[in-house]
Design a protein around this motif. Structure first.
Motif, PDB file in Angstrom:
ATOM      1  N   TYR A   1      -8.538  -2.675   4.259  1.00  0.00           N
ATOM      2  CA  TYR A   1      -9.599  -1.738   3.869  1.00  0.00           C
ATOM      3  C   TYR A   1     -10.493  -2.359   2.803  1.00  0.00           C
ATOM      4  CZ  TYR A   1     -11.969   2.422   2.217  1.00  0.00           C
ATOM      5  OH  TYR A   1     -12.932   3.325   1.849  1.00  0.00           O
ATOM      6  N   ILE A   2      -9.898  -3.019   1.838  1.00  0.00           N
ATOM      7  CA  ILE A   2     -10.685  -3.684   0.794  1.00  0.00           C
ATOM      8  C   ILE A   2     -11.566  -4.766   1.408  1.00  0.00           C
ATOM      9  CG2 ILE A   2     -10.529  -5.253  -1.186  1.00  0.00           C
ATOM     10  CD1 ILE A   2      -8.054  -3.636  -2.059  1.00  0.00           C
ATOM     11  N   ASN A   3     -10.994  -5.579   2.270  1.00  0.00           N
ATOM     12  CA  ASN A   3     -11.754  -6.664   2.889  1.00  0.00           C
ATOM     13  C   ASN A   3     -12.893  -6.143   3.759  1.00  0.00           C
ATOM     14  OD1 ASN A   3     -10.256  -8.681   1.652  1.00  0.00           O
ATOM     15  ND2 ASN A   3      -8.754  -8.727   3.291  1.00  0.00           N
ATOM     16  N   ARG A  21       1.107   6.677  -5.594  1.00  0.00           N
ATOM     17  CA  ARG A  21       1.181   6.296  -7.004  1.00  0.00           C
ATOM     18  C   ARG A  21       1.160   4.775  -7.158  1.00  0.00           C
ATOM     19  NH1 ARG A  21       5.456   9.310 -10.236  1.00  0.00           N
ATOM     20  NH2 ARG A  21       3.725  10.744 -10.317  1.00  0.00           N
ATOM     21  N   GLU A  22       1.903   4.088  -6.300  1.00  0.00           N
ATOM     22  CA  GLU A  22       1.939   2.621  -6.369  1.00  0.00           C
ATOM     23  C   GLU A  22       0.582   2.019  -5.996  1.00  0.00           C
ATOM     24  OE1 GLU A  22       6.621   1.736  -5.402  1.00  0.00           O
ATOM     25  OE2 GLU A  22       5.291   2.305  -3.747  1.00  0.00           O
ATOM     26  N   SER A  36       8.519  -4.399  -0.963  1.00  0.00           N
ATOM     27  CA  SER A  36       8.562  -3.287  -0.018  1.00  0.00           C
ATOM     28  C   SER A  36       7.334  -3.306   0.867  1.00  0.00           C
ATOM     29  CB  SER A  36       8.631  -1.961  -0.776  1.00  0.00           C
ATOM     30  OG  SER A  36       8.578  -0.902   0.133  1.00  0.00           O
ATOM     31  N   ARG A  37       7.545  -3.011   2.114  1.00  0.00           N
ATOM     32  CA  ARG A  37       6.446  -2.973   3.066  1.00  0.00           C
ATOM     33  C   ARG A  37       5.577  -1.733   2.861  1.00  0.00           C
ATOM     34  NH1 ARG A  37       7.051  -3.318   9.602  1.00  0.00           N
ATOM     35  NH2 ARG A  37       4.903  -2.838   9.996  1.00  0.00           N
ATOM     36  N   ARG A  62       0.808   0.929   3.974  1.00  0.00           N
ATOM     37  CA  ARG A  62       1.255  -0.454   4.140  1.00  0.00           C
ATOM     38  C   ARG A  62       0.289  -1.327   3.357  1.00  0.00           C
ATOM     39  NH1 ARG A  62       2.757  -0.051  10.451  1.00  0.00           N
ATOM     40  NH2 ARG A  62       0.837   1.101  10.434  1.00  0.00           N
ATOM     41  N   ARG A  63       0.845  -2.261   2.610  1.00  0.00           N
ATOM     42  CA  ARG A  63       0.009  -3.136   1.786  1.00  0.00           C
ATOM     43  C   ARG A  63      -1.085  -3.806   2.627  1.00  0.00           C
ATOM     44  NH1 ARG A  63       0.712  -4.699  -3.149  1.00  0.00           N
ATOM     45  NH2 ARG A  63       2.918  -4.180  -3.171  1.00  0.00           N
TER      46      ARG A  63
END
Length: 71
Positions: free
Chosen positions: A56-58, A14-15, A8-9, A49-50
């Motif tokens: 954001y992490i990068n 929660r996910e 899923s895009r 969106r993944r």
């Protein structure tokens, strides 16, 4: 149309909390302060969106002396 959550895009809070190092409470707090990963809010529901979460992490990565020398 088939919907497979693993491809899923969009992710729910929660996910995101399940897959990344933040709780739902942290994500909610960030949204209230307008910080954290980009999100989409539609009809009262929040989605991420993944690629926005990964970006954001990068952006939060810190280069150390050793990592800078390896470039």
């Amino acid at each position: 149309m088939s919907h497979d959550k693993t491809t899923s895009r969009f992710l729910t809070s929660r996910e995101v909390a399940r897959e990344y190092p933040w709780s739902e409470k942290t994500l909610r707090h960030w949204r209230s302060r307008n910080v954290g990963p980009r999100y989409i809010k539609t009809e009262g529901r929040v989605f991420y969106r993944r690629e926005d979460v990964e970006r954001y992490i990068n952006m939060s990565a810190v280069d150390t002396y050793d990592s800078a020398r390896r470039k």
